[in-house]
Design a protein around this motif. Structure first.
Motif, PDB file in Angstrom:
ATOM      1  N   ALA A  71       0.798  -1.229   0.000  1.00 57.91           N
ATOM      2  CA  ALA A  71       0.000   0.000   0.000  1.00 57.91           C
ATOM      3  C   ALA A  71       0.832   1.281   0.000  1.00 57.91           C
ATOM      4  O   ALA A  71       0.471   2.231  -0.693  1.00 57.91           O
ATOM      5  N   PRO A  72       1.933   1.398   0.734  1.00 56.75           N
ATOM      6  CA  PRO A  72       2.683   2.669   0.752  1.00 56.75           C
ATOM      7  C   PRO A  72       3.433   2.982  -0.552  1.00 56.75           C
ATOM      8  O   PRO A  72       3.963   4.083  -0.702  1.00 56.75           O
ATOM      9  N   GLU A  73       3.474   2.059  -1.493  1.00 57.66           N
ATOM     10  CA  GLU A  73       4.247   2.248  -2.718  1.00 57.66           C
ATOM     11  C   GLU A  73       3.835   3.497  -3.490  1.00 57.66           C
ATOM     12  O   GLU A  73       4.662   4.251  -3.982  1.00 57.66           O
ATOM     13  N   VAL A  74       2.541   3.740  -3.604  1.00 56.20           N
ATOM     14  CA  VAL A  74       2.053   4.895  -4.363  1.00 56.20           C
ATOM     15  C   VAL A  74       2.480   6.188  -3.673  1.00 56.20           C
ATOM     16  O   VAL A  74       2.965   7.116  -4.328  1.00 56.20           O
ATOM     17  N   ARG A  75       2.315   6.261  -2.350  1.00 49.50           N
ATOM     18  CA  ARG A  75       2.737   7.464  -1.617  1.00 49.50           C
ATOM     19  C   ARG A  75       4.234   7.694  -1.772  1.00 49.50           C
ATOM     20  O   ARG A  75       4.687   8.826  -1.944  1.00 49.50           O
ATOM     21  N   LEU A  76       5.006   6.633  -1.732  1.00 51.65           N
ATOM     22  CA  LEU A  76       6.454   6.740  -1.890  1.00 51.65           C
ATOM     23  C   LEU A  76       6.808   7.302  -3.274  1.00 51.65           C
ATOM     24  O   LEU A  76       7.650   8.201  -3.393  1.00 51.65           O
ATOM     25  N   LEU A  77       6.153   6.803  -4.321  1.00 49.67           N
ATOM     26  CA  LEU A  77       6.431   7.292  -5.669  1.00 49.67           C
ATOM     27  C   LEU A  77       5.998   8.754  -5.836  1.00 49.67           C
ATOM     28  O   LEU A  77       6.693   9.532  -6.481  1.00 49.67           O
ATOM     29  N   ARG A  78       4.866   9.125  -5.256  1.00 46.70           N
ATOM     30  CA  ARG A  78       4.430  10.531  -5.331  1.00 46.70           C
ATOM     31  C   ARG A  78       5.449  11.440  -4.627  1.00 46.70           C
ATOM     32  O   ARG A  78       5.787  12.505  -5.128  1.00 46.70           O
ATOM     33  N   ARG A  79       5.916  11.005  -3.489  1.00 47.18           N
ATOM     34  CA  ARG A  79       6.915  11.786  -2.747  1.00 47.18           C
ATOM     35  C   ARG A  79       8.200  11.905  -3.552  1.00 47.18           C
ATOM     36  O   ARG A  79       8.788  12.982  -3.664  1.00 47.18           O
ATOM     37  N   LEU A  80       8.641  10.810  -4.130  1.00 49.18           N
ATOM     38  CA  LEU A  80       9.846  10.827  -4.957  1.00 49.18           C
ATOM     39  C   LEU A  80       9.671  11.796  -6.118  1.00 49.18           C
ATOM     40  O   LEU A  80      10.578  12.571  -6.431  1.00 49.18           O
ATOM     41  N   SER A  81       8.512  11.765  -6.743  1.00 49.69           N
ATOM     42  CA  SER A  81       8.242  12.650  -7.874  1.00 49.69           C
ATOM     43  C   SER A  81       8.360  14.117  -7.472  1.00 49.69           C
ATOM     44  O   SER A  81       8.927  14.925  -8.207  1.00 49.69           O
ATOM     45  N   ARG A  82       7.840  14.455  -6.304  1.00 54.09           N
ATOM     46  CA  ARG A  82       7.900  15.844  -5.825  1.00 54.09           C
ATOM     47  C   ARG A  82       9.311  16.242  -5.395  1.00 54.09           C
ATOM     48  O   ARG A  82       9.818  17.290  -5.769  1.00 54.09           O
ATOM     49  N   GLU A  83       9.939  15.401  -4.591  1.00 53.82           N
ATOM     50  CA  GLU A  83      11.218  15.771  -3.980  1.00 53.82           C
ATOM     51  C   GLU A  83      12.397  15.677  -4.933  1.00 53.82           C
ATOM     52  O   GLU A  83      13.380  16.390  -4.768  1.00 53.82           O
TER      53      GLU A  83
END
Length: 185
Positions: free
Chosen positions: A36-48
């Motif tokens: 489940a946390p994979e999507v949040r991790l990818l969104r964070r990576l995209s932003r940061e």
């Protein structure tokens, strides 16, 4: 030739599902991800890290990410696909044997539309043998590391594949360097 409905088992870095959306005729890319946390991790990576293609992929309206065990979801849901792809999973990963099994590959075969294909990484000879046991027609790509299977003969039309790579929207989506790496395989 026309991957309208695509399913990807495993999100990982998102690269495989992203690449599945490079064709304009692709109407949907459904991804089954167990973490489940994979999507949040990818969104964070995209932003940061300022990864614009990753952000565009995650915002693509054709993308649907279901937090679910892909094998279980395909078993319970009768949806069919033109392309099913299993994201690369190291064979040493827990439970990888349930995905690199004849039973899983046959399950995917039952979920293919007429003329549909399944694609997977073949990290070991056992995976290749299991895949070949499930699909009567198998095409090996990248020196046998990638397998494409079908229930019907797979026409090998390299000119058509290369022409698709030269389409401006595909080239823009993949980028010239990646398009040339695909061509090399």
């Amino acid at each position: 030739p026309a991957p309208v409905r695509v399913a990807v088992v495993g999100l990982g870095s998102g690269d495989t599902a992203w690449a599945a959306g490079c064709r304009r005729e692709t109407a949907s890319v459904r991804v089954y991800e167990v973490c489940a946390p994979e999507v949040r991790l990818l969104r964070r990576l995209s932003r940061e890290q300022d990864v614009p293609r990753l952000g565009a992929f995650l915002d693509d309206p054709r993308l649907e990410i279901r937090i679910a065990d892909g094998r279980h979801a395909l078993e319970r849901n009768a949806d069919t696909y033109d392309l099913i792809e299993m994201d690369a999973l190291p064979p040493s990963s827990p439970y990888s044997g349930t995905l690199y099994s004849v039973e899983f590959f046959r399950l995917c075969a039952r979920r293919l539309r007429a003329g549909g294909v399944m694609c997977t990484w073949a990290p070991t000879p056992r995976v290749a043998a299991s895949f070949a046991a499930a699909y009567p027609h198998v095409l090996e790509v990248a020196d046998g590391r990638v397998l494409i299977g079908s229930l019907a003969p797979l026409p090998l039309d390299l000119a058509a594949w290369q022409a698709r790579l030269d389409q401006p929207e595909v080239r823009a989506y993949l980028g010239p360097a990646r398009a040339e790496r695909v061509r090399a395989h």
